[in-house]
Design a protein around this motif. Structure first.
Motif, mmCIF file in Angstrom:
data_model
loop_
_atom_site.group_PDB
_atom_site.id
_atom_site.type_symbol
_atom_site.label_atom_id
_atom_site.label_comp_id
_atom_site.label_asym_id
_atom_site.label_seq_id
_atom_site.Cartn_x
_atom_site.Cartn_y
_atom_site.Cartn_z
ATOM 1 N N ALA A 103 21.133 10.055 -38.034
ATOM 2 C CA ALA A 103 20.724 9.063 -38.861
ATOM 3 C C ALA A 103 21.405 8.967 -40.288
ATOM 4 O O ALA A 103 21.988 8.009 -40.628
ATOM 5 C CB ALA A 103 19.361 8.999 -38.982
ATOM 6 N N ARG B 160 17.386 8.940 -49.652
ATOM 7 C CA ARG B 160 17.701 7.552 -49.194
ATOM 8 C C ARG B 160 16.784 6.583 -50.092
ATOM 9 O O ARG B 160 16.342 5.359 -49.749
ATOM 10 C CB ARG B 160 17.123 7.399 -47.790
ATOM 11 C CG ARG B 160 17.556 8.337 -46.825
ATOM 12 C CD ARG B 160 16.644 8.505 -45.699
ATOM 13 N NE ARG B 160 15.490 9.173 -45.934
ATOM 14 C CZ ARG B 160 14.419 9.539 -45.202
ATOM 15 N NH1 ARG B 160 14.353 9.212 -43.968
ATOM 16 N NH2 ARG B 160 13.414 10.127 -45.568
ATOM 17 N N SER C 47 14.340 -1.088 -46.894
ATOM 18 C CA SER C 47 13.441 -0.822 -45.783
ATOM 19 C C SER C 47 12.028 -1.332 -45.979
ATOM 20 O O SER C 47 11.359 -1.691 -44.806
ATOM 21 C CB SER C 47 13.369 0.678 -45.838
ATOM 22 O OG SER C 47 12.840 1.170 -47.261
ATOM 23 N N ASP D 296 24.742 9.935 -42.424
ATOM 24 C CA ASP D 296 26.214 9.919 -42.299
ATOM 25 C C ASP D 296 26.750 11.192 -42.459
ATOM 26 O O ASP D 296 26.568 11.613 -43.697
ATOM 27 C CB ASP D 296 26.764 8.783 -43.114
ATOM 28 C CG ASP D 296 28.306 8.529 -42.796
ATOM 29 O OD1 ASP D 296 28.798 9.311 -42.131
ATOM 30 O OD2 ASP D 296 28.768 7.581 -43.523
ATOM 31 N N ASN E 28 24.291 7.735 -47.202
ATOM 32 C CA ASN E 28 24.072 6.646 -46.129
ATOM 33 C C ASN E 28 23.268 7.102 -44.982
ATOM 34 O O ASN E 28 23.275 8.026 -44.549
ATOM 35 C CB ASN E 28 25.470 6.194 -45.889
ATOM 36 C CG ASN E 28 26.232 5.568 -46.920
ATOM 37 O OD1 ASN E 28 25.907 4.566 -47.485
ATOM 38 N ND2 ASN E 28 27.336 6.276 -47.333
ATOM 39 N N TRP E 29 22.321 6.113 -44.787
ATOM 40 C CA TRP E 29 21.323 6.391 -43.575
ATOM 41 C C TRP E 29 21.044 5.361 -42.969
ATOM 42 O O TRP E 29 21.060 3.970 -43.489
ATOM 43 C CB TRP E 29 20.140 7.082 -44.311
ATOM 44 C CG TRP E 29 18.940 7.533 -43.271
ATOM 45 C CD1 TRP E 29 18.989 8.417 -42.587
ATOM 46 C CD2 TRP E 29 18.005 6.498 -42.776
ATOM 47 N NE1 TRP E 29 17.730 8.714 -41.664
ATOM 48 C CE2 TRP E 29 17.192 7.490 -41.941
ATOM 49 C CE3 TRP E 29 17.662 5.425 -43.027
ATOM 50 C CZ2 TRP E 29 16.096 6.890 -41.186
ATOM 51 C CZ3 TRP E 29 16.465 4.989 -42.289
ATOM 52 C CH2 TRP E 29 15.741 5.828 -41.252
ATOM 53 N N LYS E 30 20.898 5.371 -41.544
ATOM 54 C CA LYS E 30 20.458 4.088 -40.803
ATOM 55 C C LYS E 30 19.062 4.448 -39.640
ATOM 56 O O LYS E 30 19.299 5.726 -39.239
ATOM 57 C CB LYS E 30 21.539 3.680 -40.083
ATOM 58 C CG LYS E 30 22.268 4.570 -39.059
ATOM 59 C CD LYS E 30 23.419 4.054 -38.372
ATOM 60 C CE LYS E 30 24.119 4.882 -37.560
ATOM 61 N NZ LYS E 30 25.358 4.231 -37.048
ATOM 62 N N GLU E 31 18.504 3.844 -39.510
ATOM 63 C CA GLU E 31 17.565 3.908 -38.544
ATOM 64 C C GLU E 31 17.971 4.140 -36.954
ATOM 65 O O GLU E 31 18.955 3.391 -36.631
ATOM 66 C CB GLU E 31 16.612 2.924 -38.425
ATOM 67 C CG GLU E 31 15.101 3.033 -37.516
ATOM 68 C CD GLU E 31 14.191 4.034 -38.224
ATOM 69 O OE1 GLU E 31 13.659 4.791 -37.480
ATOM 70 O OE2 GLU E 31 14.014 3.833 -39.394
#
Length: 278
Positions: free
Chosen positions: A155, A183, A190, A157, A267-270
């Motif tokens: 999740a 984050r 979010s 980077d 940087n983060w993503k679900e």
């Protein structure tokens, strides 16, 4: 009446939150505290021809039933650190700790071991102890001057690693320090996609953390943290929580021991398939 109802709901959420927060302490009271105790449950520690020099960084990856998401994360991590090592003349090792998986996680990890034997190690636990326990075992066997804890879902980077590394490495005299991936800068985005109930739970959780633990770190739960080796071994040897809330205790202990902490935006993503384990 409406105001009374809101108060009642708020008290209920707070009560549930407090119970959710402290339950892992009671449940894990008899959990192993150090590697010698965990070693009774280790099925195998595999490595091949690992370079005997001390690596600059050990990457500890706790895994539990990650057969679907692990390949993507491992491919990205290996490519990044191969390039990072060449660019900065550094060295690394990856330690994957399989926390009692019941799927093909261990078999997939073994393929990476065979393909990247100089930089890869596997530790398999007989049963599921919890994420913090898996990281604890990885920290105990890690040889690196610095130790990165990173989630197996990919999740965060991995390209943001050097941001954390530079915060600690710029002061060679700092023996105990943590760079914490954050984050918090993504919070507004979010919240916009969360349900009202989840937003209330999130706000309640952060309130509990602020009241009982720390107000200095905005994001305690990001699974991307870099420790100096001394800091990691000190903190995990004093850890009581082995479930999902262990990050909070790590930061709390670090504050009490005056260990330097740096919060670094990442940087983060679900990632689909996220789960709360132990």
């Amino acid at each position: 009446k409406f105001k009374s109802l809101l108060i009642f709901v708020a008290i209920g959420i707070l009560t549930i939150g407090i119970g959710w927060f402290f339950y892992p302490i009671l449940r894990n009271g008899n959990s192993p505290r150090n590697f010698s105790e965990f070693s009774d449950f280790i099925v195998v520690e595999k490595h091949k021809n690992l370079n005997c020099t001390i690596p600059d960084v050990s990457i500890v990856v706790p895994t539990f039933n990650e057969e679907k998401r692990l390949p993507y994360m491992m491919d990205a991590t290996l490519i990044y650190f191969q390039n990072w090592a060449l660019k900065y003349n550094r060295s690394y090792e990856i330690i994957l700790v399989d926390d009692g998986s019941s799927d093909n996680t261990f078999d997939i990890a073994s393929r990476y071991l065979n393909a990247h034997s100089d930089h890869f190690r596997i530790v398999k636990l007989l049963r599921n102890f919890g994420k913090a326990a898996a990281v604890r075992v990885g920290v105990d066997v890690a040889n690196g001057n610095k130790i990165l804890m990173v989630d197996a879902d990919g999740a965060t980077d991995i390209n943001d690693f050097n941001k954390l590394y530079e915060h600690i490495d710029k002061d060679s005299e700092r023996n105990e320090a943590i760079a914490i991936g954050s984050r918090s800068h993504l919070a507004g985005k979010s919240i916009a996609t969360r349900s009202f109930f989840r937003t209330i739970l999130m706000k309640g959780f952060h309130l509990l953390v602020t009241i009982f633990c720390t107000s200095k770190i905005a994001d305690t739960q990001c699974g991307f943290k870099l420790f100096t080796s001394k800091a990691a071994k000190t903190l995990f040897s004093n850890l009581h929580l082995y479930g999902w809330a262990f990050d909070i205790e790590l930061i709390y202990i670090a504050e009490k021991l005056n260990i330097s902490m740096f919060e670094v935006q990442v940087n983060w993503k679900e990632i689909e398939g996220s789960k709360l384990i132990r």
